[in-house]
Design a protein around this motif. Structure first.
Motif: not given
Length: 442
Positions: A68-77
């Protein structure tokens, strides 16, 4: 494709279409059609509860590496896109002195978390489920954006806990409702009590290094502002036409405009202040021999001062000019000058017109004249010198001395009162005209 299907189909009508399209009519074909067109019409062996429990266990179970502490930034973004919608429901409180505004708002957020995706075919056909969501990491099952009010008196974390809805493609929808209090500058307070106050609620990321790109889902939405829904017996009411929401960089600035109910202040402050000030000018109509003239003026002045004290309790202490302060202070000055004129008239009447009479029946002025004449008769040689001294002294007399030496009579004092009665209301009326006409640009 879905757009080729007729609109507003019932489950039975859709089942007939699928049966005609797939002659064998197996549940598998119906199931595939439901998945494809997002219709939930078929009866499956797996219930919705079992399906969602299986999704929870698969995504957040002991074998899951979800954090829950990691931002779900998409791949290659470099950034995660998150959309925000702010809805207005009600005004809770506005405190002018404290500089705060409390509103009941709805905060909607949506983003995509790739880690929360699943295939509905593998879990029994559920397309969405709910997870606990909170900014507090101890109370949440999924990651949520660190989004909060910047100029906050109370935080969005104080809102009641709410579940987030997650779809099978990883889209998260999270909505919360509750009272939010912000610190405000209250632009427009200068025109009190005919003011329209503006207060900005600025939302942004609370992360030191944000990797979230916030955008707006739509315009600011107002609920409960129609005539039959608005809350009555409130001092302020929101003005939707003058409220707005804007995206400024990574800040979402929501500006609300509130209109004050000015009728109360008209009846309690504005009209009484004007009325009592005009009433003060009535002292010019009273003869000085009426002993209550001075007391009447002072009493009315005290009423105006009490009105000013009442006004000061509901306004902040500020260096900027306020319209209501100009009105009350100007009225006080007119009343003070009117009372001062009554003091002057009392002095002129009892000292110059009607001096004190002694036991012998001779006034102090007559006694002084007789003493001066006897001195001249006893010292005739010194009389010329005294006349020269008096002439040099008269040349140095001030304006006040000349006024004191002016021969006042009751008729002359009445003329003074008459002109004061004409001039004071005229100048006060001019003062009010200028004050009210300048209200728009105050």
């Amino acid at each position: 494709p879905e757009e080729m299907l007729p609109k507003n189909l019932t489950c039975a009508e859709l089942a007939d279409i699928f049966s005609s399209a797939f002659p064998d009519g197996s549940d598998k074909m119906c199931y595939d059609a439901v998945i494809e067109f997002h219709y939930e019409c078929c009866e499956f062996e797996t219930s919705t509860i079992q399906c969602e429990q299986a999704v929870h266990s698969s995504l957040l179970g002991d074998d899951s590496d979800y954090s829950v502490d990691v931002e779900p930034v998409p791949r290659n973004q470099e950034q995660l896109d998150a959309s925000v919608q702010i809805d207005y429901y009600a005004l809770t409180n506005i405190d002018i002195v404290a500089g705060t505004a409390e509103l009941f708002l709805g905060v909607w957020m949506t983003w995509n978390d790739e880690r929360l995706r699943w295939d509905p075919k593998e879990f029994g056909g559920c397309f969405h489920t709910q997870f606990r969501a909170s900014i507090d990491p101890e109370l949440t099952n999924i990651w949520v954006p660190p989004f909060d009010l910047l100029n906050r008196e109370t935080s969005l974390q104080d809102l009641p806990e709410a579940y987030g809805t997650v779809t099978s493609v990883g889209d998260v929808f999270w909505s919360r409702f509750g009272s939010v209090k912000a610190l405000c500058f209250f632009d427009g307070l200068e025109k009190f009590p005919y003011d329209e106050l503006t207060c900005s609620f600025t939302f942004t990321s609370t992360s030191a290094y944000p990797r979230i790109n916030y955008s707006l889902l739509g315009n600011l939405t107002f609920f409960g502002t129609s005539e039959h829904e608005i809350r009555k017996y409130q001092e302020f009411a929101v003005v939707p036409e003058k409220s707005s929401i804007e995206l400024e960089g990574n800040f979402i600035v929501t500006t609300f405009t509130f209109k004050r109910a000015s009728r109360y202040y008209n009846l309690k402050i504005v009209i009484p202040t004007i009325f009592f000030t005009i009433l003060t000018f009535g002292t010019f109509l009273l003869d000085q021999r009426v002993g209550e003239r001075l007391g009447f003026g002072v009493s009315v002045l005290l009423v105006i001062v009490a009105q000013a004290i009442l006004t000061s309790d509901i306004l902040p202490v500020t260096e900027e000019r306020l319209w209501i302060n100009v009105l009350t202070q100007g009225s006080q000055y007119f009343s003070i000058i009117a009372v001062a004129e009554s003091l002057l008239v009392a002095y002129l009447h009892y000292i110059k017109v009607d001096p004190i009479v002694g036991k012998e029946g001779i006034s102090s002025r007559e006694r002084n004249d007789e003493e001066q004449a006897s001195l001249v008769e006893d010292n005739p040689e010194e009389a010329p010198h005294e006349e020269k001294d008096s002439e040099s002294t008269n040349d140095k007399e001030s304006l006040l001395s000349r006024i004191n030496n002016f021969h006042w009579t009751v008729e002359k004092i009445q003329v003074l009162d008459f002109w004061c009665f004409i001039l004071f209301p005229s100048f006060y009326g001019l003062f009010l005209i200028i004050l009210f006409t300048s209200l728009r640009n105050f």
